[in-house]
Design a protein around this motif. Structure first.
Motif, PDB file in Angstrom:
ATOM      1  N   GLY A  13      27.439  30.620  27.487  1.00 46.82           N
ATOM      2  CA  GLY A  13      28.475  29.982  26.700  1.00 46.82           C
ATOM      3  C   GLY A  13      28.467  28.473  26.720  1.00 46.82           C
ATOM      4  N   SER A  14      27.891  27.882  27.762  1.00 49.59           N
ATOM      5  CA  SER A  14      27.904  26.425  27.900  1.00 49.59           C
ATOM      6  C   SER A  14      26.787  26.002  28.849  1.00 49.59           C
ATOM      7  N   ASP A  15      26.416  24.725  28.768  1.00 45.48           N
ATOM      8  CA  ASP A  15      25.401  24.240  29.718  1.00 45.48           C
ATOM      9  C   ASP A  15      25.928  24.257  31.149  1.00 45.48           C
ATOM     10  N   HIS A  43      33.509  31.869  20.976  1.00 44.13           N
ATOM     11  CA  HIS A  43      34.732  31.307  20.379  1.00 44.13           C
ATOM     12  C   HIS A  43      34.518  29.919  19.782  1.00 44.13           C
ATOM     13  N   ARG A  44      33.520  29.146  20.304  1.00 42.18           N
ATOM     14  CA  ARG A  44      33.304  27.801  19.766  1.00 42.18           C
ATOM     15  C   ARG A  44      32.289  27.805  18.622  1.00 42.18           C
ATOM     16  N   SER A  45      31.325  28.715  18.693  1.00 39.94           N
ATOM     17  CA  SER A  45      30.315  28.792  17.623  1.00 39.94           C
ATOM     18  C   SER A  45      30.058  30.261  17.282  1.00 39.94           C
ATOM     19  N   ALA A  68      28.915  34.284  30.568  1.00 39.88           N
ATOM     20  CA  ALA A  68      29.995  33.396  30.129  1.00 39.88           C
ATOM     21  C   ALA A  68      31.164  33.477  31.103  1.00 39.88           C
ATOM     22  N   GLY A  69      31.913  32.390  31.130  1.00 40.96           N
ATOM     23  CA  GLY A  69      33.103  32.333  31.951  1.00 40.96           C
ATOM     24  C   GLY A  69      34.359  32.444  31.115  1.00 40.96           C
ATOM     25  N   TRP A  70      35.488  32.468  31.767  1.00 45.76           N
ATOM     26  CA  TRP A  70      36.785  32.735  31.140  1.00 45.76           C
ATOM     27  C   TRP A  70      36.686  34.083  30.398  1.00 45.76           C
ATOM     28  N   ALA A  71      37.673  34.384  29.534  1.00 45.01           N
ATOM     29  CA  ALA A  71      37.623  35.663  28.809  1.00 45.01           C
ATOM     30  C   ALA A  71      36.934  35.449  27.464  1.00 45.01           C
ATOM     31  N   PRO A  92      32.170  32.692  37.213  1.00 46.33           N
ATOM     32  CA  PRO A  92      33.439  32.304  37.846  1.00 46.33           C
ATOM     33  C   PRO A  92      33.843  30.864  37.549  1.00 46.33           C
ATOM     34  N   SER A  93      33.929  30.503  36.258  1.00 47.03           N
ATOM     35  CA  SER A  93      34.199  29.104  35.918  1.00 47.03           C
ATOM     36  C   SER A  93      35.670  28.811  35.620  1.00 47.03           C
ATOM     37  N   SER A  94      36.512  29.818  35.656  1.00 49.86           N
ATOM     38  CA  SER A  94      37.916  29.619  35.272  1.00 49.86           C
ATOM     39  C   SER A  94      38.819  29.490  36.501  1.00 49.86           C
TER      40      SER A  94
HETATM   41  C1  RP5 Z   1      33.002  29.462  28.742  1.00 47.44           C
HETATM   42  O1  RP5 Z   1      33.796  28.411  29.147  1.00 47.44           O
HETATM   43  C2  RP5 Z   1      31.613  29.083  29.178  1.00 47.44           C
HETATM   44  O2  RP5 Z   1      30.808  30.226  29.329  1.00 47.44           O
HETATM   45  C3  RP5 Z   1      31.847  28.358  30.465  1.00 47.44           C
HETATM   46  O3  RP5 Z   1      31.740  29.244  31.590  1.00 47.44           O
HETATM   47  C4  RP5 Z   1      33.291  27.900  30.353  1.00 47.44           C
HETATM   48  C5  RP5 Z   1      33.468  26.409  30.421  1.00 47.44           C
HETATM   49  O4  RP5 Z   1      32.690  25.776  29.431  1.00 47.44           O
HETATM   50  P1  RP5 Z   1      32.563  24.187  29.407  1.00 47.44           P
HETATM   51  O5  RP5 Z   1      33.952  23.651  29.293  1.00 47.44           O
HETATM   52  O6  RP5 Z   1      31.896  23.765  30.692  1.00 47.44           O
HETATM   53  O7  RP5 Z   1      31.698  23.859  28.211  1.00 47.44           O
HETATM   54  O8  RP5 Z   1      33.049  29.667  27.376  1.00 47.44           O
END
Ligand code: RP5
Length: 166
Positions: A13-15, A43-45, A68-71, A92-94
């Protein structure tokens, strides 16, 4: 493997997810499995994510790993638009430390499965191993490499046991 066409697609989902998902790329490199890696967000693209899933078969992919993190539902959205097996890695980014990602990935409604592994880097590693095991169903060379990998794991236990005994 002699074929250099990517067989596994890793999408995240993100770098910021790369620190965990790089454990999957390490495994695929270890086994010599060609892969592609991309960032796409459900959700962003959403259009990019949809196109990624819809073109995966024609690009030659055999399995997709989505982290991906979050839901964010990345793995589920991809699974909705491809017939390929999709392995989901909850990250586990949330503020909920991945409980949201775990539930949104593992609790897919009946009809659209996502093979969900454990959270984070360990899950990314297992996702890649599971992908290799899927490819090994029709590749004897990979079967041999998987046997070697399991032998190495067993040897590591023996080494730890011997060290403890000293
Ligand atoms: C999720 O949001 C992504 O997979 C990532 O784990 C999290 C945070 O994204 P960034 O804010 O670092 O771009 O969609």
């Amino acid at each position: 493997m002699s074929n250099s066409t990517p067989l596994v697609g890793i999408v995240m989902g993100s770098d910021s997810d790369l620190k965990d998902m790089s454990f999957a790329t390490d495994i695929l490199r270890h086994f010599g499995v060609p892969f592609e890696i991309s960032i796409a967000s459900a959700h962003r693209s959403p259009a990019k994510t949809s196109a990624y899933a819809r073109t995966a078969v024609e690009r030659g992919l055999k399995v997709i790993i989505a982290g991906a993190g979050w839901a964010a539902h990345l793995a589920g959205v991809i699974a909705a638009e491809t017939t390929l097996p999709v392995i989901g890695v909850p990250l586990p980014s949330s503020p909920l430390n991945g409980l949201d990602a775990l539930l949104s990935t593992v609790q897919m409604p009946p009809g659209v499965p996502v093979a969900t592994v454990s959270l984070g880097a360990g899950g990314a590693r297992n996702a890649a191993l599971l992908a290799v095991q899927m490819l090994a169903l029709s590749n004897e060379e990979l079967v041999g490499k998987l046997r070697d990998y399991k032998s190495e794991l067993a040897q590591q236990v023996e080494d730890k046991d011997a060290k403890l005994a000293r």
